[in-house]
Design an enzyme around this catalytic site. Structure first.
Site, mmCIF file in Angstrom:
data_model
loop_
_atom_site.group_PDB
_atom_site.id
_atom_site.type_symbol
_atom_site.label_atom_id
_atom_site.label_comp_id
_atom_site.label_asym_id
_atom_site.label_seq_id
_atom_site.Cartn_x
_atom_site.Cartn_y
_atom_site.Cartn_z
ATOM 1 N N HIS A 1 -4.369 24.202 -3.456
ATOM 2 C CA HIS A 1 -4.963 25.385 -2.762
ATOM 3 C C HIS A 1 -3.865 26.255 -2.447
ATOM 4 O O HIS A 1 -3.100 25.994 -1.868
ATOM 5 C CB HIS A 1 -6.045 25.110 -1.639
ATOM 6 C CG HIS A 1 -7.228 26.211 -1.603
ATOM 7 N ND1 HIS A 1 -8.421 26.141 -2.334
ATOM 8 C CD2 HIS A 1 -7.025 27.729 -1.107
ATOM 9 C CE1 HIS A 1 -8.952 27.092 -2.119
ATOM 10 N NE2 HIS A 1 -8.359 28.027 -1.179
ATOM 11 N N ASP B 1 -18.229 28.599 4.855
ATOM 12 C CA ASP B 1 -17.266 29.195 4.409
ATOM 13 C C ASP B 1 -17.459 30.207 3.355
ATOM 14 O O ASP B 1 -16.859 31.479 3.349
ATOM 15 C CB ASP B 1 -16.176 28.378 4.019
ATOM 16 C CG ASP B 1 -14.862 29.143 3.211
ATOM 17 O OD1 ASP B 1 -14.224 29.965 4.010
ATOM 18 O OD2 ASP B 1 -14.632 28.832 2.155
ATOM 19 N N ARG C 1 -15.376 38.238 5.474
ATOM 20 C CA ARG C 1 -13.933 38.580 5.899
ATOM 21 C C ARG C 1 -13.439 39.592 4.633
ATOM 22 O O ARG C 1 -12.768 40.534 5.001
ATOM 23 C CB ARG C 1 -13.130 37.405 5.945
ATOM 24 C CG ARG C 1 -13.384 36.408 7.068
ATOM 25 C CD ARG C 1 -12.763 34.931 6.862
ATOM 26 N NE ARG C 1 -11.362 35.093 6.712
ATOM 27 C CZ ARG C 1 -10.580 34.364 5.925
ATOM 28 N NH1 ARG C 1 -11.252 33.445 5.472
ATOM 29 N NH2 ARG C 1 -9.314 34.466 5.826
ATOM 30 N N SER D 1 -10.925 28.231 6.496
ATOM 31 C CA SER D 1 -11.558 28.479 5.477
ATOM 32 C C SER D 1 -10.998 27.381 4.266
ATOM 33 O O SER D 1 -11.773 26.749 3.605
ATOM 34 C CB SER D 1 -11.181 29.904 4.886
ATOM 35 O OG SER D 1 -11.465 30.069 3.610
ATOM 36 N N LYS E 1 -13.063 23.678 2.952
ATOM 37 C CA LYS E 1 -13.389 23.454 1.387
ATOM 38 C C LYS E 1 -12.765 22.210 0.983
ATOM 39 O O LYS E 1 -13.338 21.444 0.091
ATOM 40 C CB LYS E 1 -12.717 24.660 0.523
ATOM 41 C CG LYS E 1 -13.691 25.876 0.671
ATOM 42 C CD LYS E 1 -13.426 26.931 -0.572
ATOM 43 C CE LYS E 1 -11.868 27.726 -0.230
ATOM 44 N NZ LYS E 1 -12.363 28.725 0.581
HETATM 45 N N1 URA Z 1 -7.912 30.995 0.071
HETATM 46 C C1 URA Z 1 -9.128 30.583 0.998
HETATM 47 O O1 URA Z 1 -9.912 29.826 0.353
HETATM 48 N N2 URA Z 1 -9.453 31.050 2.128
HETATM 49 C C2 URA Z 1 -8.665 32.024 2.762
HETATM 50 O O2 URA Z 1 -9.264 32.320 3.798
HETATM 51 C C3 URA Z 1 -7.604 32.504 2.131
HETATM 52 C C4 URA Z 1 -7.160 31.839 0.779
#
Ligand code: URA
Length: 451
Positions: A81, A160, A167, A182, A186
């Site tokens: 990620h 999220d 956001r 966040s 995930k």
């Molecule tokens: N990627 C995400 O999944 N969440 C964030 O807050 C920033 C980048």
């Protein structure tokens, strides 16, 4: 307990208890807290931050707002990620390479956030590609072809999903507790036991300095450890856009070219750095340099591109677009961006006074012509400005319900360090609206800074 009290507490810089955080996440996910109340709390967190304990509690509450997948029967499964970037098409290139090496990849990605792009929006640029597969299918896909890239579907970290969209629409993205919770919620929900994080810093990243990026990385590594997921973070610069394109289908096309062996150097560096760590985490090779060589070999022998095709086909996408990227719909207007007669080249060299008289005073005009034929070097191309420009063109969202225009964006001919001469085309704007295209051309000229 009620939401007004919780908002007031964070507004007044107090620490929230686990119970309060759990209450907020549960009730907001269930629709019992309004978006405007959640926005107020998120803004209070953005302004007053959270300590490590609060951030961990927030992450765990968000991860448990839905199902937590168990992929343990698949052995070591890796996930990757990024904390966000502009022109960041790394997942589209990296995930198929890793899966082509026999390492299962199970990844739940996000949509564009603020001025940064999102892998899900890019995947949806491929006609038919379905990011909303069921949890059962997600696991079946990984079992069957060794890879699945999905959106925040059904019941994985639904908190999220809601907070992320809020956001994006309320300028509350650049916050360590909000980003860490966040991403890690995930990752925990999607079930992979090995996680590689790309933590970006610079103008196009949410963390503007390397120190802040390190702080974010440390926070996420600690959360990963607590959740029993081995987590590694690589810190990468995001000062200028990554690669040659910004925009959803443009980036898919660039990713396909990369998997055919034509990969921009800055993209290659990030892909190899993250990938070599993913291979190591999966227990398939301790030497990072050897791992990089394996990755390059699977690009050379076509296995990585084949894996991308398999992934697209398996998730309902039209593979013919990957086989022939000229099939992607083009924007209505593709306009060149030249640094030329208005003095972009000269005026970066301190010749502002002469330029102001241009067009009225022949003598000055001549001086400018001479000045502007000199070669210059591009000094700066701020990714944040480029990201905002791509959102203006329709590649990202301003309101959470906005529709993405997959074909719009920017192609760069020249980036930082490249030489330019008067009249050189440094980029192309892809837009569906002529006025927007013209405005974008002028804006991009100003984003380029020369020395
Ligand atoms: N990627 C995400 O999944 N969440 C964030 O807050 C920033 C980048």
């Amino acid at each position: 307990m009620n939401i007004q009290e919780i908002i007031a507490k964070k507004r007044d810089k107090q620490k929230l208890s686990k119970e309060e955080i759990d209450f907020f996440i549960k009730e907001y996910t269930n629709g019992n807290i309004a978006d405007y109340q959640a926005s107020a709390l998120i803004m209070a967190i953005y302004i007053n931050s959270m300590d490590e304990e609060e951030t961990t509690n927030l992450t765990i509450a968000m991860a448990h707002s839905g199902d937590i997948l168990d992929l343990s029967e698949l052995g070591n499964v890796v996930d990757k990620h990024s904390t966000g970037g502009v022109g960041d098409k790394v997942t589209l290139i990296l995930a198929p390479i890793i899966a082509s090496l026999g390492i299962p990849v199970a990844k739940m990605s996000g949509r564009g956030l603020g001025y940064t792009g999102g892998t899900i929006d890019k995947l949806e640029a491929i006609p038919g590609y379905n990011v909303n597969v069921s949890e059962k299918e997600f696991i079946e896909n990984v079992k069957k072809i060794g890879i699945s890239l999905i959106g925040q579907t059904l019941n994985l970290a639904p908190a999220d999903k809601k907070i992320y969209a809020l956001r994006d629409a309320t300028s509350t993205t650049e916050s360590i507790p909000l980003i860490a919770s966040s991403i890690m919620s995930k990752k925990i929900a999607a079930g992979a036991n090995k996680i590689v994080l790309d933590v970006t810093y610079g103008s196009g990243a949410f963390m503007k300095t390397k120190e802040r990026a390190q702080e974010l990385a440390d926070t996420m590594i600690k959360i990963g450890k607590l959740a029993g997921r081995e987590t590694v973070a690589v810190i990468t610069p995001m000062e200028e856009p990554l690669g040659r394109n910004v925009g959803n289908s443009l980036e898919v096309i660039e990713a396909v070219q990369a998997l055919k062996g034509d990969m921009a150097e800055d993209v290659k560096e990030v892909v190899l750095e993250l990938g070599s760590n993913m291979i190591k985490l999966a227990g398939k090779g301790d030497c990072l340099e050897e791992n990089k060589a394996k990755m390059l070999e699977n690009i050379r022998n076509g296995k990585a591109l084949e894996k991308l095709k398999e992934l697209v086909a398996n998730q309902g996408g039209d593979v013919s677009y990957i086989e022939d990227t000229s099939k992607f719909k083009k924007a209505k207007y593709i306009m060149p961006v030249r640094l030329e007669d208005k003095g972009e080249i000269a005026n970066r060299n301190g010749e502002q006074r002469e330029i102001q008289g241009m067009g009225k005073d022949e003598t000055k005009k001549e001086i400018i012509y001479e000045e502007s034929t000199t070669q210059r070097t591009i000094k700066e191309l701020k990714a944040e400005e480029v990201g905002k420009l791509s959102v203006f063109l329709g590649a990202g969202r301003i309101k959470k319900e906005d529709k993405i225009e997959p074909e719009v964006g920017i192609t760069f001919n020249k980036k930082v360090g490249d030489k330019v001469e008067n009249g050189d085309v440094v980029a192309y704007i892809h837009a569906n609206n002529e006025e927007k295209a013209k405005e974008a051309v002028e804006r991009l000229k100003k984003i380029y800074k020369l020395k």
